[in-house]
Scaffold this motif. Sequence first.
Motif, PDB file in Angstrom:
ATOM      1  N   UNK A  33       0.832  -1.208   0.000  1.00 42.86           N
ATOM      2  CA  UNK A  33       0.000   0.000   0.000  1.00 42.86           C
ATOM      3  C   UNK A  33       0.862   1.252   0.000  1.00 42.86           C
ATOM      4  N   UNK A  34       1.894   1.276   0.816  1.00 43.41           N
ATOM      5  CA  UNK A  34       2.785   2.437   0.878  1.00 43.41           C
ATOM      6  C   UNK A  34       3.495   2.633  -0.458  1.00 43.41           C
ATOM      7  N   UNK A  35       4.047   1.565  -1.008  1.00 46.40           N
ATOM      8  CA  UNK A  35       4.818   1.680  -2.243  1.00 46.40           C
ATOM      9  C   UNK A  35       3.918   2.030  -3.419  1.00 46.40           C
ATOM     10  N   UNK A  36       2.828   1.301  -3.608  1.00 43.38           N
ATOM     11  CA  UNK A  36       1.950   1.547  -4.750  1.00 43.38           C
ATOM     12  C   UNK A  36       1.281   2.912  -4.633  1.00 43.38           C
ATOM     13  N   UNK A  37       0.819   3.279  -3.439  1.00 45.82           N
ATOM     14  CA  UNK A  37       0.210   4.592  -3.245  1.00 45.82           C
ATOM     15  C   UNK A  37       1.193   5.715  -3.521  1.00 45.82           C
ATOM     16  N   UNK A  38       2.420   5.580  -3.044  1.00 46.18           N
ATOM     17  CA  UNK A  38       3.434   6.610  -3.291  1.00 46.18           C
ATOM     18  C   UNK A  38       3.775   6.715  -4.771  1.00 46.18           C
ATOM     19  N   UNK A  39       3.847   5.580  -5.446  1.00 43.23           N
ATOM     20  CA  UNK A  39       4.148   5.613  -6.872  1.00 43.23           C
ATOM     21  C   UNK A  39       3.016   6.256  -7.671  1.00 43.23           C
ATOM     22  N   UNK A  40       1.778   6.001  -7.298  1.00 38.92           N
ATOM     23  CA  UNK A  40       0.656   6.641  -7.987  1.00 38.92           C
ATOM     24  C   UNK A  40       0.648   8.154  -7.768  1.00 38.92           C
ATOM     25  N   UNK A  41       0.844   8.589  -6.541  1.00 37.14           N
ATOM     26  CA  UNK A  41       0.900  10.020  -6.251  1.00 37.14           C
ATOM     27  C   UNK A  41       2.093  10.645  -6.967  1.00 37.14           C
ATOM     28  N   UNK A  42       3.227   9.963  -6.964  1.00 40.88           N
ATOM     29  CA  UNK A  42       4.405  10.457  -7.667  1.00 40.88           C
ATOM     30  C   UNK A  42       4.177  10.586  -9.161  1.00 40.88           C
ATOM     31  N   UNK A  43       3.457   9.642  -9.741  1.00 42.19           N
ATOM     32  CA  UNK A  43       3.156   9.703 -11.172  1.00 42.19           C
ATOM     33  C   UNK A  43       2.301  10.923 -11.498  1.00 42.19           C
ATOM     34  N   UNK A  44       1.297  11.204 -10.676  1.00 39.52           N
ATOM     35  CA  UNK A  44       0.454  12.381 -10.897  1.00 39.52           C
ATOM     36  C   UNK A  44       1.273  13.666 -10.767  1.00 39.52           C
ATOM     37  N   UNK A  45       2.094  13.758  -9.740  1.00 40.10           N
ATOM     38  CA  UNK A  45       2.930  14.949  -9.549  1.00 40.10           C
ATOM     39  C   UNK A  45       3.942  15.104 -10.681  1.00 40.10           C
ATOM     40  N   UNK A  46       4.534  14.000 -11.140  1.00 44.44           N
ATOM     41  CA  UNK A  46       5.503  14.061 -12.219  1.00 44.44           C
ATOM     42  C   UNK A  46       4.859  14.529 -13.521  1.00 44.44           C
ATOM     43  N   UNK A  47       3.643  14.053 -13.797  1.00 48.81           N
ATOM     44  CA  UNK A  47       2.933  14.505 -14.999  1.00 48.81           C
ATOM     45  C   UNK A  47       2.632  15.998 -14.923  1.00 48.81           C
ATOM     46  N   UNK A  48       2.219  16.475 -13.754  1.00 51.58           N
ATOM     47  CA  UNK A  48       1.967  17.904 -13.597  1.00 51.58           C
ATOM     48  C   UNK A  48       3.257  18.690 -13.789  1.00 51.58           C
ATOM     49  N   UNK A  49       4.349  18.184 -13.269  1.00 56.06           N
ATOM     50  CA  UNK A  49       5.651  18.840 -13.423  1.00 56.06           C
ATOM     51  C   UNK A  49       6.043  18.924 -14.894  1.00 56.06           C
TER      52      UNK A  49
END
Length: 126
Positions: free
Chosen positions: A78-94
């Motif tokens: 949960x920690x790893x997959x959730x962090x990767x999903x949030x990171x993907x959204x932030x990276x796309x915005x960046x």
Amino acid sequence: MDNSPLASGATPEASHDSRNQGLGMLRWALGGLAVFLVTASGWTLVRAIQNPDVRLKPQWVAEGRTFDHSFWSPLLFTVVIGSLLVGWVLWRAYQRLRSGEDLYAERFGKGLRRNRESHLTDGDRA
């Protein structure tokens, strides 16, 4: 439709400054997310090694029925997959901000204020 920062009528300096500010905030958010991912994963792994006997027992499993599964692996996933999903959204915005896109160009309610809100004075209402 033109998604450039100047399409909304903003001055070049103001749009450039807000874009740089957004890029800076996203860099901080991505860095903080990376720190969170490393520390939370490390904490989970250390606790799993220290307490391997912690098991899951959901409330809907009847007493006496066998249900033997580790507590730590779902927590780590949960920690790893959730962090990767949030990171993907932030990276796309960046990436979108770096390419010059205005992320708020087509938002709903642009320039509108709601009436009958207690914190607005009569002069503030549209």
